[in-house]
Design a protein around this motif. Structure first.
Motif, mmCIF file in Angstrom:
data_model
loop_
_atom_site.group_PDB
_atom_site.id
_atom_site.type_symbol
_atom_site.label_atom_id
_atom_site.label_comp_id
_atom_site.label_asym_id
_atom_site.label_seq_id
_atom_site.Cartn_x
_atom_site.Cartn_y
_atom_site.Cartn_z
ATOM 1 N N ALA A 90 19.155 -13.627 -2.747
ATOM 2 C CA ALA A 90 18.444 -12.354 -2.663
ATOM 3 C C ALA A 90 17.539 -12.151 -3.873
ATOM 4 N N VAL A 91 18.008 -12.550 -5.043
ATOM 5 C CA VAL A 91 17.201 -12.437 -6.260
ATOM 6 C C VAL A 91 15.966 -13.332 -6.158
ATOM 7 N N ARG A 96 10.104 -14.238 -5.422
ATOM 8 C CA ARG A 96 9.012 -14.853 -4.649
ATOM 9 C C ARG A 96 8.117 -13.790 -4.026
ATOM 10 N N ALA A 97 8.718 -12.746 -3.510
ATOM 11 C CA ALA A 97 7.941 -11.672 -2.890
ATOM 12 C C ALA A 97 7.060 -10.972 -3.921
ATOM 13 N N GLY A 99 5.746 -12.330 -6.542
ATOM 14 C CA GLY A 99 4.629 -13.244 -6.777
ATOM 15 C C GLY A 99 3.628 -13.226 -5.637
ATOM 16 N N ASN A 100 4.114 -13.251 -4.399
ATOM 17 C CA ASN A 100 3.224 -13.226 -3.237
ATOM 18 C C ASN A 100 2.401 -11.945 -3.174
ATOM 19 N N ALA A 101 2.978 -10.839 -3.670
ATOM 20 C CA ALA A 101 2.284 -9.552 -3.639
ATOM 21 C C ALA A 101 1.461 -9.305 -4.912
ATOM 22 N N ARG A 102 1.404 -10.286 -5.806
ATOM 23 C CA ARG A 102 0.653 -10.177 -7.065
ATOM 24 C C ARG A 102 1.189 -9.052 -7.950
ATOM 25 N N LEU A 103 2.509 -8.966 -8.046
ATOM 26 C CA LEU A 103 3.146 -7.898 -8.827
ATOM 27 C C LEU A 103 3.934 -8.432 -10.019
ATOM 28 N N LEU A 104 3.614 -9.616 -10.484
ATOM 29 C CA LEU A 104 4.405 -10.220 -11.561
ATOM 30 C C LEU A 104 3.859 -9.979 -12.962
ATOM 31 N N GLY A 105 2.882 -9.124 -13.116
ATOM 32 C CA GLY A 105 2.369 -8.856 -14.455
ATOM 33 C C GLY A 105 1.919 -7.415 -14.593
ATOM 34 N N GLY A 106 2.419 -6.727 -15.609
ATOM 35 C CA GLY A 106 1.968 -5.371 -15.889
ATOM 36 C C GLY A 106 2.898 -4.294 -15.384
ATOM 37 N N GLU A 107 2.349 -3.100 -15.359
ATOM 38 C CA GLU A 107 3.116 -1.912 -14.969
ATOM 39 C C GLU A 107 3.335 -1.901 -13.462
ATOM 40 N N LEU A 108 4.541 -1.514 -13.077
ATOM 41 C CA LEU A 108 4.921 -1.452 -11.666
ATOM 42 C C LEU A 108 5.705 -0.175 -11.459
ATOM 43 N N HIS A 109 5.449 0.491 -10.360
ATOM 44 C CA HIS A 109 6.316 1.621 -10.040
ATOM 45 C C HIS A 109 6.852 1.490 -8.634
ATOM 46 N N ALA A 124 7.122 -8.952 -16.081
ATOM 47 C CA ALA A 124 6.654 -10.290 -16.445
ATOM 48 C C ALA A 124 7.490 -11.267 -15.624
ATOM 49 N N PRO A 125 6.973 -12.467 -15.365
ATOM 50 C CA PRO A 125 7.749 -13.437 -14.591
ATOM 51 C C PRO A 125 9.109 -13.684 -15.237
ATOM 52 N N PRO A 126 10.174 -13.802 -14.466
ATOM 53 C CA PRO A 126 10.191 -13.918 -13.010
ATOM 54 C C PRO A 126 10.228 -12.580 -12.279
ATOM 55 N N GLY A 127 10.397 -11.449 -12.977
ATOM 56 C CA GLY A 127 10.437 -10.156 -12.309
ATOM 57 C C GLY A 127 11.735 -9.401 -12.496
ATOM 58 N N THR A 128 12.520 -9.793 -13.490
ATOM 59 C CA THR A 128 13.827 -9.160 -13.712
ATOM 60 C C THR A 128 13.713 -7.654 -13.930
ATOM 61 N N ALA A 129 12.689 -7.221 -14.661
ATOM 62 C CA ALA A 129 12.523 -5.780 -14.922
ATOM 63 C C ALA A 129 12.314 -5.012 -13.620
ATOM 64 N N ALA A 130 11.600 -5.609 -12.673
ATOM 65 C CA ALA A 130 11.380 -4.957 -11.381
ATOM 66 C C ALA A 130 12.684 -4.867 -10.597
ATOM 67 N N LEU A 131 13.491 -5.912 -10.677
ATOM 68 C CA LEU A 131 14.781 -5.909 -9.982
ATOM 69 C C LEU A 131 15.696 -4.829 -10.565
#
Length: 198
Positions: A90-91, A96-97, A99-109, A124-131
């Protein structure tokens, strides 16, 4: 997980009517994606959270609610959500999602489709902060106010899984302003699959 364009091909009952309205204007959004309700449902089931939450709240009597007791239990429930782990598969799917959505860099809400509460992350890659932000958003369902509202409205602490929208940029910036312009964020989504208690 789906970009807004991909989500437009799914039924509104799965991804939400708001997502369909956003998908119609995907070219005006810098980047974004939808985490479907099924992802949250799998997280709850994979960690046996419905049973753990059922046991935690079993001391409550909705007919004669002890709000002091609820105030003590709600943070414990939210902590269960924040500290439970997603499976490795799941992680990796989530990363991967992103990255596909171009959300691996910068501010995300992140926010629930049709709702206003927002969690933010500097990604930042791999996306742990978003998770982690996603799990914080899920944990908001277990605040004192959220649980009390469900008890008042439905006589139960149970809830349904709902889609989550992820946007590049800060809340209140172009993507959020576009959502307001399109009149989205007003209709609640009917997510599929119970993840809470009966």
């Amino acid at each position: 997980m789906l970009t807004f364009t991909e989500a437009a091909r799914q039924p509104a009952a799965v991804v939400g009517a708001e997502t369909h309205r956003l998908a119609a204007h995907a070219g005006r959004l810098s980047a974004g994606m939808v985490v479907p309700a099924s992802y949250e449902e799998a997280f709850y089931r994979g960690n046996n959270l419905p049973e753990q939450l059922r046991r935690l709240f079993s001391v409550l009597n909705p007919a004669r609610l002890d709000e002091d007791l609820l105030e003590a239990l709600a943070p414990r429930a939210a902590e269960l959500i924040r500290t439970s782990a997603l499976s490795d598969d799941a992680v990796q799917l989530f990363y991967r999602a992103l990255g596909n959505a171009r959300l691996l860099g910068g501010e995300l809400h992140l926010r629930r489709s049709g709702e206003r509460e927002v969690e933010t992350a500097q990604v930042a890659p791999p996306g742990t902060a978003a998770l982690h932000a996603l799990k914080r958003l899920w944990a908001l369902d277990w605040t004192f106010e959220a649980v009390l509202a469900r008890l008042d409205d439905h006589g139960s602490v149970g809830l349904e899984a709902r889609p989550v929208l992820l946007f590049a940029g800060e809340p209140g910036r172009p993507n959020s302003d576009l959502a307001a312009e399109l009149g989205v964020g007003t209709a609640l989504v009917n997510g599929r699959g119970l993840v809470g208690l009966p």
